[in-house]
Design a protein around this motif. Structure first.
Motif, PDB file in Angstrom:
ATOM      1  N   LYS A   2      -8.549  -3.098 -56.028  1.00  0.00           N
ATOM      2  CA  LYS A   2      -8.075  -4.547 -56.078  1.00  0.00           C
ATOM      3  C   LYS A   2      -9.301  -5.481 -55.814  1.00  0.00           C
ATOM      4  N   ASP A   3      -9.352  -6.498 -56.608  1.00  0.00           N
ATOM      5  CA  ASP A   3     -10.204  -7.733 -56.633  1.00  0.00           C
ATOM      6  C   ASP A   3     -11.792  -7.168 -56.704  1.00  0.00           C
ATOM      7  N   THR A   4     -11.869  -6.065 -57.521  1.00  0.00           N
ATOM      8  CA  THR A   4     -13.315  -5.260 -57.844  1.00  0.00           C
ATOM      9  C   THR A   4     -13.435  -5.626 -59.149  1.00  0.00           C
ATOM     10  N   THR A   5     -14.510  -5.727 -59.936  1.00  0.00           N
ATOM     11  CA  THR A   5     -14.957  -6.038 -61.331  1.00  0.00           C
ATOM     12  C   THR A   5     -15.085  -4.716 -61.989  1.00  0.00           C
ATOM     13  N   GLY A  27      -5.497  -3.385 -59.754  1.00  0.00           N
ATOM     14  CA  GLY A  27      -5.878  -4.721 -59.156  1.00  0.00           C
ATOM     15  C   GLY A  27      -7.217  -5.086 -59.721  1.00  0.00           C
ATOM     16  N   ALA A  28      -7.840  -4.421 -60.609  1.00  0.00           N
ATOM     17  CA  ALA A  28      -9.259  -4.561 -61.002  1.00  0.00           C
ATOM     18  C   ALA A  28      -9.319  -6.025 -61.788  1.00  0.00           C
ATOM     19  N   THR A  29     -10.445  -6.709 -61.800  1.00  0.00           N
ATOM     20  CA  THR A  29     -10.788  -7.789 -62.606  1.00  0.00           C
ATOM     21  C   THR A  29     -11.516  -7.002 -64.069  1.00  0.00           C
ATOM     22  N   HIS A  52      -2.606  -9.698 -65.497  1.00  0.00           N
ATOM     23  CA  HIS A  52      -3.799  -9.378 -64.970  1.00  0.00           C
ATOM     24  C   HIS A  52      -4.989 -10.095 -65.409  1.00  0.00           C
ATOM     25  N   ARG A  53      -6.071  -9.869 -64.903  1.00  0.00           N
ATOM     26  CA  ARG A  53      -7.108 -10.521 -65.002  1.00  0.00           C
ATOM     27  C   ARG A  53      -8.297  -9.845 -66.113  1.00  0.00           C
ATOM     28  N   GLY A  79     -18.023 -11.636 -61.323  1.00  0.00           N
ATOM     29  CA  GLY A  79     -18.493 -10.837 -60.033  1.00  0.00           C
ATOM     30  C   GLY A  79     -19.339  -9.732 -60.177  1.00  0.00           C
TER      31      GLY A  79
END
Length: 257
Positions: A2-5, A27-29, A52-53, A79
């Motif tokens: 989560k919240d990693t690229t 949850g990954a970007t 999703h991103r 990021g």
């Protein structure tokens, strides 16, 4: 995750797209890379529609200049990259004596040199941060000889050993490098070889004795999701003590080779 690229090459379809969806669900970007801009945009749009991103970055992995520029842009816009999946690949088939120089060079340019370009660019970013994980999508053909697939098999074998060597060099920096080697998987790359889908699928499962090819002991062709699940594991914290590993996902077709 989560919240990693995460960067995924070959993300326009097939295994690359399946990996992108699996990472997004965690949850990954996502930075999605592929030379097929239209299909890549469609993959990114589907992911965004699902909440999703995901950002599409069209590029040719055979160009080190393009790769370096895009990875710089990803880090600036999304990021620090903490995950990479090298899924871009091409398949050119034919006997060695009939194979053209262009077919050989293109196969290695994408399947081997492309892995080098993207991995180098990303690991350069990961090294000072002392963390990261990457997976290269190889093939069970890298360890089991195949008729009419000498260039593909050789390019995947080279990409596999490159990834292991990179893993050895990068281990001191906390970076893990692993390989997932699929067998017959229900993707456009496989189906492009089938003149008759039902007969060809049966041949993939049952084997082709005159081509010295065994069947699939689990009696089915893999789905892209089967491969994505293996990739996700090796990228995850559950695999925190695994590096330089070659994980074959082929239903037993290579008999454990």
């Amino acid at each position: 995750m989560k919240d990693t690229t995460a960067v995924v090459t070959g993300a326009a379809g097939g295994i690359g797209a399946a990996v992108a969806h699996a990472l997004a669900a965690r949850g990954a970007t996502l930075a999605l890379l592929d030379r097929d801009a239209e299909r890549l945009d469609a993959t990114a749009a589907r992911l965004r529609q699902a909440g999703h991103r995901a950002t599409a970055y069209p590029l040719d992995v055979t160009s080190s200049t393009e790769v370096d520029t895009v990875i710089d842009a990803v880090e600036t816009q999304l990021g620090p990259v903490e995950r990479l999946v090298n899924a871009a690949g091409v398949l050119r088939t034919g006997t060695v004596t009939a194979f053209t120089d262009e077919d050989w060079q293109t196969t290695f340019a994408v399947n081997t040199t492309g892995v080098f370009h993207v991995s180098r660019a990303v690991v350069r970013k990961m090294t000072p941060r002392r963390r990261g994980a990457l997976v290269t999508i190889a093939s069970n053909a890298a360890t089991a000889a195949r008729m009419d697939m000498a260039a593909y098999a050789a390019s995947k074998a080279a990409a596999s050993m490159f990834t292991k060597c990179l893993g050895l060099e990068s281990a001191a920096h906390g970076i893990r490098c692993n390989i997932v080697a699929p067998g017959s998987t229900d993707t456009p790359m496989l189906t492009s070889l089938w003149a008759d889908e039902d007969a060809a699928r049966t041949a993939s499962v049952e084997g082709v004795p005159h081509a010295f090819r065994v069947g699939i002991p689990l009696a089915r062709v893999a789905s892209p999701q089967n491969v994505a699940d293996a990739v996700l594991f090796l990228l995850s914290d559950e695999a925190a003590h695994i590096t330089m590993h070659h994980l074959t996902v082929d239903g037993g077709a290579a008999l454990g080779a």
